[in-house]
Design a protein around this motif. Structure first.
Motif, short mmCIF file in Angstrom:
data_model
loop_
_atom_site.label_atom_id
_atom_site.label_comp_id
_atom_site.label_asym_id
_atom_site.label_seq_id
_atom_site.Cartn_x
_atom_site.Cartn_y
_atom_site.Cartn_z
N ALA A 1 43.90 35.96 41.81
CA ALA A 1 43.45 37.26 41.30
C ALA A 1 44.51 37.87 40.38
CB ALA A 1 43.13 38.21 42.46
N ASN A 2 45.79 37.75 40.78
CA ASN A 2 46.88 38.23 39.92
C ASN A 2 46.91 37.48 38.59
OD1 ASN A 2 47.86 40.20 41.64
ND2 ASN A 2 49.39 38.87 42.58
N GLN A 3 46.74 36.16 38.63
CA GLN A 3 46.77 35.37 37.40
C GLN A 3 45.62 35.74 36.48
OE1 GLN A 3 46.86 31.67 39.66
NE2 GLN A 3 48.75 31.06 38.61
N LEU A 4 44.45 35.95 37.06
CA LEU A 4 43.30 36.33 36.24
C LEU A 4 43.51 37.71 35.62
CD1 LEU A 4 40.51 35.56 35.22
CD2 LEU A 4 39.53 36.55 37.31
N MET B 1 37.00 30.68 33.23
CA MET B 1 37.86 31.39 34.17
C MET B 1 38.97 30.46 34.66
SD MET B 1 36.92 33.28 37.81
CE MET B 1 36.02 34.65 37.09
N ARG B 2 38.63 29.21 34.86
CA ARG B 2 39.62 28.25 35.33
C ARG B 2 40.78 28.13 34.34
NH1 ARG B 2 38.28 21.96 36.97
NH2 ARG B 2 40.22 21.52 38.07
N ASP B 3 40.47 28.03 33.04
CA ASP B 3 41.53 27.93 32.04
C ASP B 3 42.31 29.23 31.90
OD1 ASP B 3 41.11 25.29 31.45
OD2 ASP B 3 39.85 25.65 29.70
N MET B 4 41.63 30.36 32.07
CA MET B 4 42.34 31.65 32.03
C MET B 4 43.40 31.72 33.11
SD MET B 4 39.24 34.36 31.29
CE MET B 4 40.34 35.78 31.30
N ILE B 5 43.04 31.29 34.32
CA ILE B 5 43.99 31.32 35.43
C ILE B 5 45.11 30.31 35.20
CG2 ILE B 5 44.23 30.78 37.89
CD1 ILE B 5 41.39 31.92 38.28
N LEU C 1 43.54 38.50 31.60
CA LEU C 1 42.71 39.54 30.97
C LEU C 1 43.57 40.52 30.19
CD1 LEU C 1 40.24 40.15 33.92
CD2 LEU C 1 39.57 39.38 31.62
N ARG C 2 44.68 40.93 30.79
CA ARG C 2 45.59 41.86 30.12
C ARG C 2 46.16 41.23 28.85
NH1 ARG C 2 47.88 44.55 27.40
NH2 ARG C 2 49.34 46.26 27.74
N HIS C 3 46.50 39.95 28.91
CA HIS C 3 47.02 39.23 27.76
C HIS C 3 45.96 39.14 26.66
CE1 HIS C 3 49.82 36.62 25.67
NE2 HIS C 3 48.87 35.71 25.52
N GLY C 4 44.68 39.15 27.05
CA GLY C 4 43.58 39.13 26.09
C GLY C 4 43.17 40.51 25.63
N ASN C 5 44.06 41.50 25.82
CA ASN C 5 43.86 42.87 25.32
C ASN C 5 42.78 43.65 26.07
OD1 ASN C 5 45.86 42.79 23.25
ND2 ASN C 5 44.45 41.57 21.99
N GLY D 1 34.50 32.81 41.95
CA GLY D 1 34.68 33.45 40.65
C GLY D 1 34.28 34.91 40.67
N PHE D 2 33.21 35.22 41.40
CA PHE D 2 32.79 36.63 41.52
C PHE D 2 33.88 37.45 42.18
CE2 PHE D 2 30.96 40.30 43.47
CZ PHE D 2 29.88 40.66 42.70
N LEU D 3 34.42 36.95 43.29
CA LEU D 3 35.43 37.69 44.05
C LEU D 3 36.73 37.81 43.27
CD1 LEU D 3 34.78 36.18 47.58
CD2 LEU D 3 33.95 38.35 46.68
N LEU D 4 37.11 36.79 42.51
CA LEU D 4 38.32 36.86 41.70
C LEU D 4 38.16 37.91 40.61
CD1 LEU D 4 39.14 33.05 41.42
CD2 LEU D 4 40.57 34.79 42.52
N ALA D 5 37.01 37.95 39.96
CA ALA D 5 36.77 38.96 38.93
C ALA D 5 36.81 40.36 39.53
CB ALA D 5 35.44 38.71 38.24
N LEU D 6 36.23 40.52 40.72
CA LEU D 6 36.21 41.80 41.41
C LEU D 6 37.63 42.31 41.68
CD1 LEU D 6 34.89 44.08 43.09
CD2 LEU D 6 34.80 42.47 45.00
N CYS D 7 38.50 41.44 42.20
CA CYS D 7 39.84 41.88 42.55
C CYS D 7 40.74 42.02 41.32
CB CYS D 7 40.45 40.90 43.56
SG CYS D 7 39.60 40.95 45.17
N ALA D 8 40.53 41.18 40.31
CA ALA D 8 41.33 41.30 39.08
C ALA D 8 41.01 42.60 38.36
CB ALA D 8 41.06 40.10 38.18
#
Length: 569
Positions: free
Chosen positions: A89-92, A195-199, A96-100, A116-123
């Motif tokens: 979740a931290n990595q995602l 999402m996998r590549d983003m992380i 996202l922050r790096h992608g502005n 993926g749903f839960l990771l997006a929720l916590c990120a």
């Protein structure tokens, strides 16, 4: 809307609120949300709580601090511990922050039930963005209309839905949150990512709010209404600021920490979303499947021994049909079957209690009010059609058209007050009526002398037939208990003689009882149970009822009535 700004009511409300907060410590302590922990875990928990309050991102930080090696997720992609979940979740969030992506930006999620749903929720919570939960069951036209209306700044989408987006889609960056085959990335269009590549490629630097003394903006989650009558509206959900929302549910449903929980209800819906938050707070092992299958669900119960199953009524019915006898599946681990989303037919309540024992809890609520009432096994055994009682910290009121409370037993409009009422729709001019801090659910119902709520139906479902108020749900309840009826829906239609009359849509069982059903036979059966105005003018037999992703019948997709005679479709 009515308000009272005099000092006495304000003081009374504050005293009541403080008293409920104290009482609310009991349920979450019994469930294990609050409890003793070592100095290291305590420090991490305090850190997460300070930065993200009781948001899912904060609850995840607490869970990772207390139980880092406990399994958090078992889904179609394998398993993941709470420590791993927290790190991803931290990595995602960093990606996202790096992608502005900035606080107040809107991130959309079009996803099935998986990590993926839960990771997006916590990120999202760790960035302070807003999160828009899109409906996987919506049409391409509806989905694109919602994306435009919500003005998304980023979109996570599962591979199976990428065809919904037009080839020239350029409203926002897109990441595929679930690939059917991670060796085949052909669905990832030029300019997209996964999402996998983003992380995997997330920068090492931390994101805003990571410093101990910084607290990011508290974002909002926007949940779409069911959309059974048109394009779904976005309802702005508040984020929990205390333990009270969890305590309200746990005061009526005996959830427990660190137990496996099968989250079958769709996560994008208010009920499924709530079950994910409750499970993270409890440090449960969350069992997820991208597609619901009744036989697979029964295998999950046998293999993973869940303490709790969260589902919607149609899922419960399918599971009962797949394993009708007690000896078919070992369900001894099950202590809670918690259902929400639509009414449970009386015969399904009775069969569930007989098949699984006193474990059924039926929650009545809506996108706008979250929870309203909860019926436990004892309530349902005595009164299978009841919606139950309001749990801790919840107010229930039945009011007439003028907004005045009505006596027990009298049907009126249902109003609910709690700590998680929605904050209005994203579409202007469509908000629900509010009286004394309580939101109208849009349903009609009554409270009996014992304090139990009964929901008669939607305000706009009631018809006037021959001068009498008629609720289609009464006829549905009667028909659903008839041998040969697998499921049914009853709606109102124009009628030359009575102004309006009922039309029944019936799915028959695949046996002799189903084959024997006729329109006249159904009419005669209803006549023995209800008034003549409840008798359907017409019966349309279908192979299945058109339902949305949470199991609600979509009226606009039902065939048009043919006339005054019974028909078979």
């Amino acid at each position: 809307m009515s308000t009272d700004s005099t000092p006495a009511p304000r003081i009374r409300d504050r005293v009541r609120g403080a008293s409920e907060m104290v009482r609310g410590l009991g349920p979450v302590t019994r469930a294990g949300v609050l409890g003793s922990m070592g100095p290291g875990a305590l420090g991490k928990a305090a850190h997460s709580l300070y930065r993200w309050d009781f948001l899912p991102s904060g609850l995840l930080g607490i869970a990772a601090g207390r139980d880092p090696h406990h399994t958090a997720i078992i889904d179609d992609g394998g398993s993941m511990t709470y420590e791993h979940f927290n790190e991803r979740a931290n990595q995602l969030a960093r990606a996202l922050r790096h992608g502005n992506i900035r606080p107040r930006d809107r991130i959309g999620v079009l996803s099935r039930n998986h990590r993926g749903f839960l990771l997006a929720l916590c990120a999202h919570g760790r960035l302070g963005t807003d999160l828009v939960l899109l409906n996987p069951g919506a049409s391409a036209e509806q989905t694109n209309a919602v994306i435009r209306e919500q003005k998304l700044d980023f979109l996570f989408i599962d591979e199976e839905f990428t065809h919904i987006l037009p080839e020239d889609f350029d409203q926002c960056p897109v990441a595929v949150s679930w690939l059917e085959d991670y060796e085949d990335t052909s669905c990832v269009r030029e300019g997209w990512t996964s999402m996998r590549d983003m992380i995997r490629t997330a920068p090492p630097e931390d994101f805003p709010g990571a410093a101990l003394l910084r607290r990011p903006r508290r974002g909002r989650v926007i949940i779409l209404t069911s959309g059974t009558t048109g394009t779904p509206k976005g309802a702005k959900r508040p984020e929990p600021r205390s333990w009270m929302p969890a305590s309200s549910i746990m005061s009526a449903i005996p959830l427990r920490q660190r137990r496996p929980a099968y989250l079958a209800a769709p996560l994008f819906h208010t009920w499924g979303f709530a079950t994910a938050q409750l499970s993270i707070a409890l440090r449960s092992t969350m069992i997820l499947r991208r597609h619901f299958d009744p036989e697979d669900s029964l295998r999950i119960i046998e293999a993973h021994h869940p303490h709790t199953v969260f589902l919607v009524p149609t899922m419960l019915q399918r599971m009962l049909e797949a394993a009708p006898e007690k000896q078919d599946v070992d369900s001894s681990s099950l202590q809670v079957i918690a259902s929400c989303g639509s009414a449970i037919p009386k015969h399904i309540v009775e069969r569930t209690l007989d098949r699984f024992g006193p474990v059924l809890y039926n929650q009545y609520g809506s996108t706008e009010v979250s929870w309203a009432t909860i019926a436990g096994p004892e309530d349902l055994a005595a009164e299978p059609t009841t919606a139950g009682r309001p749990p801790l910290g919840t107010r229930l009121s039945i009011r007439d058209e003028e907004g005045e409370e009505v006596p027990a037993g009298e049907v009126g409009r249902i109003f609910i007050g709690n700590s998680m009422l929605y904050e209005g729709y994203t579409r202007p001019g469509a908000d629900k009526e509010i009286i004394d801090g309580m939101v109208c659910t849009g349903d009609l119902g009554y409270i009996d002398e014992a304090g139990l709520l009964y929901v008669s139906g939607r305000e706009d479902d009631m018809i006037v037939s021959g001068g009498e108020n008629v609720f289609p749900r009464e006829t549905e309840d009667v028909l659903s208990g008839l041998d040969g009826v697998r499921e049914c829906a009853v709606v109102g239609a124009e009628d030359a003689r009575f102004g309006q009359a009922l039309v029944a849509y019936v799915v028959r069982t695949d046996d002799e009882a189903g084959a024997a059903l006729t329109h006249e036979g159904l009419r005669e059966y209803v006549k023995t149970k209800l008034t003549r105005y409840n008798v359907p003018r017409e019966t349309i037999f279908l192979d299945e009822l058109p339902r949305n992703a949470v199991g609600k019948v979509v009226p606009r997709m039902l065939p048009e009535p043919a006339g005054s005679a019974g028909t078979a479709a």
